[in-house]
Design a protein around this motif. Sequence first.
Motif, mmCIF file in Angstrom:
data_model
loop_
_atom_site.group_PDB
_atom_site.id
_atom_site.type_symbol
_atom_site.label_atom_id
_atom_site.label_comp_id
_atom_site.label_asym_id
_atom_site.label_seq_id
_atom_site.Cartn_x
_atom_site.Cartn_y
_atom_site.Cartn_z
ATOM 1 N N GLY A 242 0.861 -1.064 0.039
ATOM 2 C CA GLY A 242 -0.165 -0.066 0.101
ATOM 3 C C GLY A 242 0.846 1.152 -0.019
ATOM 4 O O GLY A 242 0.409 2.333 -0.123
ATOM 5 N N PHE A 243 2.154 1.135 0.088
ATOM 6 C CA PHE A 243 3.023 2.409 -0.310
ATOM 7 C C PHE A 243 4.410 2.139 -0.829
ATOM 8 O O PHE A 243 4.486 0.966 -0.936
ATOM 9 N N ILE A 244 5.033 2.833 -1.241
ATOM 10 C CA ILE A 244 6.368 2.739 -2.074
ATOM 11 C C ILE A 244 7.407 2.301 -0.792
ATOM 12 O O ILE A 244 8.046 3.272 -0.157
ATOM 13 N N PHE A 245 7.738 0.933 -0.430
ATOM 14 C CA PHE A 245 8.249 0.599 0.674
ATOM 15 C C PHE A 245 9.619 1.122 0.553
ATOM 16 O O PHE A 245 10.409 1.652 1.664
ATOM 17 N N SER A 246 10.497 1.206 -0.545
ATOM 18 C CA SER A 246 11.950 1.377 -0.796
ATOM 19 C C SER A 246 11.852 2.785 -0.084
ATOM 20 O O SER A 246 13.343 3.242 0.297
ATOM 21 N N LEU A 247 11.219 3.791 -0.207
ATOM 22 C CA LEU A 247 11.234 5.012 0.389
ATOM 23 C C LEU A 247 11.115 5.555 1.749
ATOM 24 O O LEU A 247 11.431 6.596 2.206
ATOM 25 N N HIS A 248 10.574 4.475 2.372
ATOM 26 C CA HIS A 248 10.319 4.573 3.827
ATOM 27 C C HIS A 248 11.101 3.948 4.792
ATOM 28 O O HIS A 248 11.593 2.870 4.387
ATOM 29 N N THR A 249 11.373 4.571 5.764
ATOM 30 C CA THR A 249 12.310 4.111 7.033
ATOM 31 C C THR A 249 11.084 3.050 7.620
ATOM 32 O O THR A 249 9.892 3.276 7.949
ATOM 33 N N MET A 250 11.675 1.692 8.128
ATOM 34 C CA MET A 250 10.879 0.693 8.736
ATOM 35 C C MET A 250 11.602 0.336 10.244
ATOM 36 O O MET A 250 12.818 0.553 10.309
ATOM 37 N N ALA A 251 10.760 0.021 11.122
ATOM 38 C CA ALA A 251 11.230 -0.220 12.379
ATOM 39 C C ALA A 251 10.517 -1.329 12.891
ATOM 40 O O ALA A 251 9.348 -1.609 12.453
ATOM 41 N N TRP A 252 11.196 -1.657 13.971
ATOM 42 C CA TRP A 252 10.700 -3.055 15.002
ATOM 43 C C TRP A 252 10.333 -2.265 16.391
ATOM 44 O O TRP A 252 11.468 -1.708 16.783
ATOM 45 N N TYR A 253 9.068 -2.337 17.063
ATOM 46 C CA TYR A 253 9.022 -2.090 18.486
ATOM 47 C C TYR A 253 8.485 -3.408 19.139
ATOM 48 O O TYR A 253 8.163 -4.338 18.526
ATOM 49 N N ARG A 254 8.592 -3.252 20.231
ATOM 50 C CA ARG A 254 8.192 -4.367 21.282
ATOM 51 C C ARG A 254 7.516 -3.519 22.388
ATOM 52 O O ARG A 254 7.651 -2.524 22.911
ATOM 53 N N GLN A 255 6.491 -4.373 22.990
ATOM 54 C CA GLN A 255 5.678 -3.868 24.164
ATOM 55 C C GLN A 255 5.247 -5.267 25.003
ATOM 56 O O GLN A 255 4.800 -6.114 24.693
ATOM 57 N N VAL A 256 5.628 -4.774 26.371
ATOM 58 C CA VAL A 256 5.220 -5.754 27.464
ATOM 59 C C VAL A 256 3.770 -5.101 27.979
ATOM 60 O O VAL A 256 4.137 -3.927 28.303
ATOM 61 N N PRO A 257 3.272 -6.020 28.452
ATOM 62 C CA PRO A 257 1.990 -5.352 29.039
ATOM 63 C C PRO A 257 2.334 -4.364 30.275
ATOM 64 O O PRO A 257 2.938 -5.029 31.298
ATOM 65 N N ASN B 294 13.896 -4.792 -0.539
ATOM 66 C CA ASN B 294 12.761 -3.841 -1.139
ATOM 67 C C ASN B 294 12.148 -4.780 -2.112
ATOM 68 O O ASN B 294 11.240 -4.227 -2.512
ATOM 69 N N ALA B 295 12.641 -5.731 -2.691
ATOM 70 C CA ALA B 295 11.896 -6.238 -4.122
ATOM 71 C C ALA B 295 10.922 -7.041 -3.739
ATOM 72 O O ALA B 295 9.919 -7.252 -4.159
ATOM 73 N N LYS B 296 11.030 -7.474 -2.265
ATOM 74 C CA LYS B 296 9.650 -8.340 -1.708
ATOM 75 C C LYS B 296 8.841 -7.555 -0.730
ATOM 76 O O LYS B 296 7.990 -7.922 -0.060
ATOM 77 N N ASN B 297 9.183 -6.129 -0.665
ATOM 78 C CA ASN B 297 8.487 -5.294 0.393
ATOM 79 C C ASN B 297 8.378 -5.829 1.748
ATOM 80 O O ASN B 297 7.340 -5.883 2.564
ATOM 81 N N THR B 298 9.586 -6.442 2.214
ATOM 82 C CA THR B 298 9.610 -7.083 3.537
ATOM 83 C C THR B 298 10.880 -6.624 4.364
ATOM 84 O O THR B 298 11.767 -6.454 3.940
ATOM 85 N N VAL B 299 10.615 -6.303 5.795
ATOM 86 C CA VAL B 299 11.656 -6.108 6.573
ATOM 87 C C VAL B 299 11.648 -7.398 7.434
ATOM 88 O O VAL B 299 10.497 -7.907 7.949
ATOM 89 N N TYR C 45 5.675 -8.038 19.415
ATOM 90 C CA TYR C 45 6.611 -6.991 18.516
ATOM 91 C C TYR C 45 5.921 -6.501 17.376
ATOM 92 O O TYR C 45 5.167 -7.573 16.759
ATOM 93 N N TYR C 46 6.084 -5.351 17.001
ATOM 94 C CA TYR C 46 5.402 -4.973 16.274
ATOM 95 C C TYR C 46 6.171 -4.184 14.902
ATOM 96 O O TYR C 46 7.254 -3.636 15.253
ATOM 97 N N CYS C 47 5.640 -4.177 13.879
ATOM 98 C CA CYS C 47 6.557 -3.525 12.645
ATOM 99 C C CYS C 47 5.668 -2.181 12.232
ATOM 100 O O CYS C 47 4.553 -2.107 12.751
ATOM 101 N N SER C 48 6.420 -1.228 12.041
ATOM 102 C CA SER C 48 5.859 -0.209 11.658
ATOM 103 C C SER C 48 6.886 0.845 10.600
ATOM 104 O O SER C 48 7.955 0.682 10.316
ATOM 105 N N THR C 49 5.995 1.797 9.892
ATOM 106 C CA THR C 49 6.656 2.646 9.034
ATOM 107 C C THR C 49 6.207 3.997 9.912
ATOM 108 O O THR C 49 5.139 4.226 9.650
#
Length: 113
Positions: free
Chosen positions: A26-41, A73-78, A93-97
């Motif tokens: 749904g967006f141009i993946f290669s142009l965007h910073t990608m991040a992983w976050y995590r959360q504990v209750p 970037n070819a697979k739009n996957t981090v 663990y959450y993925c985010s742009t």
Amino acid sequence: QVQLVESGGGLVQPGGSLRLSCAASGFIFSLHTMAWYRQVPGKQRELVAVFNSGGSTNYVDSVKGRFTISRDNAKNTVYLQMNSLKPEDTAVYYCSTPRLNAWGQGTQVTVSS
């Protein structure tokens, strides 16, 4: 429509490894910073790793030398390769742009013997 779908979580023993994946659309993946976050209750969501569109990476101190963020970037996957896992890595663990304020649904990682 921006969509992020995580996979790869599970139960692993201390010292083990897991690889998380996040498929983006749904967006141009290669142009965007990608991040992983995590959360504990009961705690704030924590930034774990960042891979920006320019190619640089950054990690929270607690995972440096153990976790590696990468992207295809070819697979739009981090990805997040997690080695030498510790019980304190247990979290959702959450993925985010960040620029689009988009988040995945999260994947549970449990490190326990």
